[in-house]
Structures are given as C-alpha cells and as structure tokens.
Design a protein around this motif. Structure first.
Motif, PDB file in Angstrom:
ATOM      1  N   TYR A  46     -32.345 -15.160 -36.752  1.00  0.00           N
ATOM      2  CA  TYR A  46     -32.276 -13.718 -36.998  1.00  0.00           C
ATOM      3  C   TYR A  46     -31.802 -13.410 -38.236  1.00  0.00           C
ATOM      4  N   ALA A  47     -31.956 -12.022 -38.485  1.00  0.00           N
ATOM      5  CA  ALA A  47     -31.637 -11.487 -39.784  1.00  0.00           C
ATOM      6  C   ALA A  47     -29.996 -11.423 -39.870  1.00  0.00           C
ATOM      7  N   TYR A  48     -29.578 -11.421 -41.094  1.00  0.00           N
ATOM      8  CA  TYR A  48     -28.050 -11.204 -41.293  1.00  0.00           C
ATOM      9  C   TYR A  48     -27.695 -10.401 -42.188  1.00  0.00           C
ATOM     10  N   LEU A  49     -26.904  -9.500 -41.627  1.00  0.00           N
ATOM     11  CA  LEU A  49     -26.443  -8.349 -42.746  1.00  0.00           C
ATOM     12  C   LEU A  49     -24.971  -8.355 -42.937  1.00  0.00           C
ATOM     13  N   ASP A  50     -24.363  -8.498 -44.124  1.00  0.00           N
ATOM     14  CA  ASP A  50     -23.114  -8.368 -44.564  1.00  0.00           C
ATOM     15  C   ASP A  50     -22.925  -7.171 -44.929  1.00  0.00           C
ATOM     16  N   THR A  51     -22.208  -6.280 -43.792  1.00  0.00           N
ATOM     17  CA  THR A  51     -21.972  -4.735 -44.213  1.00  0.00           C
ATOM     18  C   THR A  51     -20.925  -4.676 -45.015  1.00  0.00           C
ATOM     19  N   GLY A  52     -20.077  -5.718 -45.043  1.00  0.00           N
ATOM     20  CA  GLY A  52     -18.934  -5.436 -46.032  1.00  0.00           C
ATOM     21  C   GLY A  52     -19.278  -5.702 -47.547  1.00  0.00           C
ATOM     22  N   ALA A  53     -20.223  -6.355 -47.838  1.00  0.00           N
ATOM     23  CA  ALA A  53     -20.750  -6.509 -49.110  1.00  0.00           C
ATOM     24  C   ALA A  53     -21.429  -5.402 -49.677  1.00  0.00           C
ATOM     25  N   MET A  54     -21.808  -4.503 -48.575  1.00  0.00           N
ATOM     26  CA  MET A  54     -22.421  -3.166 -49.232  1.00  0.00           C
ATOM     27  C   MET A  54     -21.206  -2.039 -49.557  1.00  0.00           C
ATOM     28  N   TYR A  55     -20.187  -2.062 -48.782  1.00  0.00           N
ATOM     29  CA  TYR A  55     -18.939  -1.371 -49.457  1.00  0.00           C
ATOM     30  C   TYR A  55     -18.424  -1.775 -50.752  1.00  0.00           C
ATOM     31  N   ARG A  56     -18.402  -3.262 -50.890  1.00  0.00           N
ATOM     32  CA  ARG A  56     -18.180  -3.989 -52.176  1.00  0.00           C
ATOM     33  C   ARG A  56     -19.164  -3.276 -53.195  1.00  0.00           C
ATOM     34  N   GLY A  57     -20.209  -3.215 -52.873  1.00  0.00           N
ATOM     35  CA  GLY A  57     -21.434  -2.817 -53.802  1.00  0.00           C
ATOM     36  C   GLY A  57     -21.060  -1.365 -54.538  1.00  0.00           C
ATOM     37  N   VAL A  58     -20.675  -0.533 -53.362  1.00  0.00           N
ATOM     38  CA  VAL A  58     -20.445   0.749 -53.854  1.00  0.00           C
ATOM     39  C   VAL A  58     -19.034   0.880 -54.766  1.00  0.00           C
ATOM     40  N   THR A  59     -18.113   0.099 -54.443  1.00  0.00           N
ATOM     41  CA  THR A  59     -17.051  -0.098 -55.011  1.00  0.00           C
ATOM     42  C   THR A  59     -17.112  -0.564 -56.543  1.00  0.00           C
ATOM     43  N   LEU A  60     -17.935  -1.556 -56.551  1.00  0.00           N
ATOM     44  CA  LEU A  60     -18.285  -2.104 -57.804  1.00  0.00           C
ATOM     45  C   LEU A  60     -18.849  -1.031 -58.591  1.00  0.00           C
ATOM     46  N   TYR A  61     -19.752  -0.312 -58.011  1.00  0.00           N
ATOM     47  CA  TYR A  61     -20.385   1.079 -58.861  1.00  0.00           C
ATOM     48  C   TYR A  61     -19.568   1.795 -59.596  1.00  0.00           C
ATOM     49  N   LEU A  62     -18.708   2.316 -58.519  1.00  0.00           N
ATOM     50  CA  LEU A  62     -17.785   3.435 -59.193  1.00  0.00           C
ATOM     51  C   LEU A  62     -16.902   2.904 -60.216  1.00  0.00           C
ATOM     52  N   LEU A  63     -16.525   1.586 -60.244  1.00  0.00           N
ATOM     53  CA  LEU A  63     -15.532   1.321 -60.935  1.00  0.00           C
ATOM     54  C   LEU A  63     -16.137   1.244 -62.472  1.00  0.00           C
TER      55      LEU A  63
END
Length: 240
Positions: free
Chosen positions: A29-46
């Motif tokens: 199956y495909a795997y999707l780490d949704t928590g990583a997406m929020y971390r990515g947004v956080t990284l961008y904002l910082l």
C-alpha cells in the motif's frame, strides 16, 4: 483484494509512523505521514519569520508558496517530505519543529489545507495514513482504524533515542515536557482534536515491540478484508 484505507491515530512517539510504514510495505500500500505535512508547514513559517497569528500571511503562503509532496528515497526505501521540491525530512524532525508543530496544527486554515490534500492523496484507497485525526476527520469511513497510546515516559525515551541517532541530544525532562504540552494542545484544539474514533481499536504500545504492533494491525486488516469478502458474497447470494 479490496483496497482499504487504514487510519492509525494516536499520541506522539507511540510508534505510529514505524508501524504504519511496515504495514504499508507488507500490504504493498501507499504510506502517508500526515504529521510530516504539518511539520513541513511549521518549518516554512519559522524559516520565513511568519508569526503563527498572522492569518493573512499564513493563508497566502498556504495558497501560493507552500507546496508539500513526498519522494521515495531508493537507498533507504522511505518516503521523504519535500517542501517546495526540496527534501527536508531531517529538518522537520528537529526538536525546534517539535516544539512548535502543535501550535501550527491548531490553525484552522492549516488544517483545512492539509486535510484537503490528504483526502486527495488517499482517494484511490490502498493507503496507510498515520496522524491525529485520520479516523475522525480525514477518512471517517476508513475500514481499519487504530488508536495508539503509550506511557509518556516510554514515549520520551523513544523520542530521545531518535534524536540522539541524528546527533541531537535533548534531556529526558525536556522531551517529557514537550510531549505533555503537545498532548494537551492536540487534544483540546477546536479544529479536529486528537481523540479516539468510536470504532477505532485501542493499541497500547508501552510494553510491546514494533513487530507485535505491526502484527496487531495486520490482524485487524485481515478481519476487515474477510468481512468485506463475506459481505460481497452475501450480496451475490441475495441477488441470485
């Protein structure tokens, strides 16, 4: 075989991602780490110096500037987060991101944008997703729902080992404080709070291995597949 959506929700450092990756690999199956997406947004904002209460700039960034995707690393076999076409997997796992991600995750505009993208990614089914609100908000119709928990001290030890392996040394007390803060924010936020779905199976990982966690989830998948097959057979019998 019917393609299922497998939702694995729960607290930080319970083994969600490791288990979800192994389950996805076992099922192809495909795997999707949704928590990583929020971390990515956080990284961008910082990195852009955007305050977490500056809704105008956040909305504009979500619409025009933040592009999140995943790229498979052939060497490690893992999916790595790409932020604006650059792999930032290691950057999003830093403690400074862990200290801020829950504050970003409570922002309604961020959650709406990420949930919409997650739903698009999982539309074809045959996917394993882990996060905080997969079984309650993103895919409430998921055929398999698991809610993971563990004692905070054990979770902190696991997190400390992960950070140390990447050369970041953080005291256990600081990690425990961070986890408790994140638990509180995630569980009390107004938008898609962390909670166990009514039909989610509880999995306490305090005293079990990753292999046992994976076997537990795969057993629930087998049961769901059998139920789907039995339902299809009964429908055929009824129509004959």
């Amino acid at each position: 075989m019917k393609n299922l959506v497998i939702a694995i929700d729960g607290y930080s450092s319970c083994g969600k991602s490791t288990t979800a990756k192994a389950v996805a690999a076992a099922l192809h199956y495909a795997y999707l780490d949704t928590g990583a997406m929020y971390r990515g947004v956080t990284l961008y904002l910082l990195e852009q110096g955007i305050a977490f209460d500056d809704m105008e700039r956040i909305e504009r960034a979500l619409h025009d500037d933040i592009h999140i995707s995943f790229k498979r690393n052939r060497r490690t076999g893992r999916n790595e987060l790409c932020l604006n076409d650059h792999i930032r997997e290691d950057d999003i796992r830093q403690m400074r991101i862990s200290n801020s991600v829950s504050e970003v995750s409570v922002i309604a505009q961020v959650r709406h944008a990420m949930v919409a993208q997650q739903q698009r990614m999982g539309r074809k089914r045959g996917v394993v997703m882990d996060g905080r609100d997969i079984g309650t908000t993103v895919f409430p119709d998921a055929e398999v729902k698991i809610f993971m928990t563990a004692e905070v001290e054990i979770r902190a030890l696991r997190r400390q080992e992960e950070l140390a392996a990447k050369g970041e040394h953080v005291s256990l007390d600081d990690i425990i404080e961070n986890l408790r803060k994140r638990d509180h924010i995630d569980s009390t936020r107004a938008e898609s709070p962390l909670r166990r779905a009514a039909d989610a199976v509880l999995l306490d990982t305090t005293h079990i291995t990753i292999t046992e966690q994976v076997d537990f989830v795969l057993d629930k998948v087998s049961s769901a597949l059998f139920a789907a097959y039995a339902h299809k057979v009964n429908e055929r019998i009824s129509n004959d």
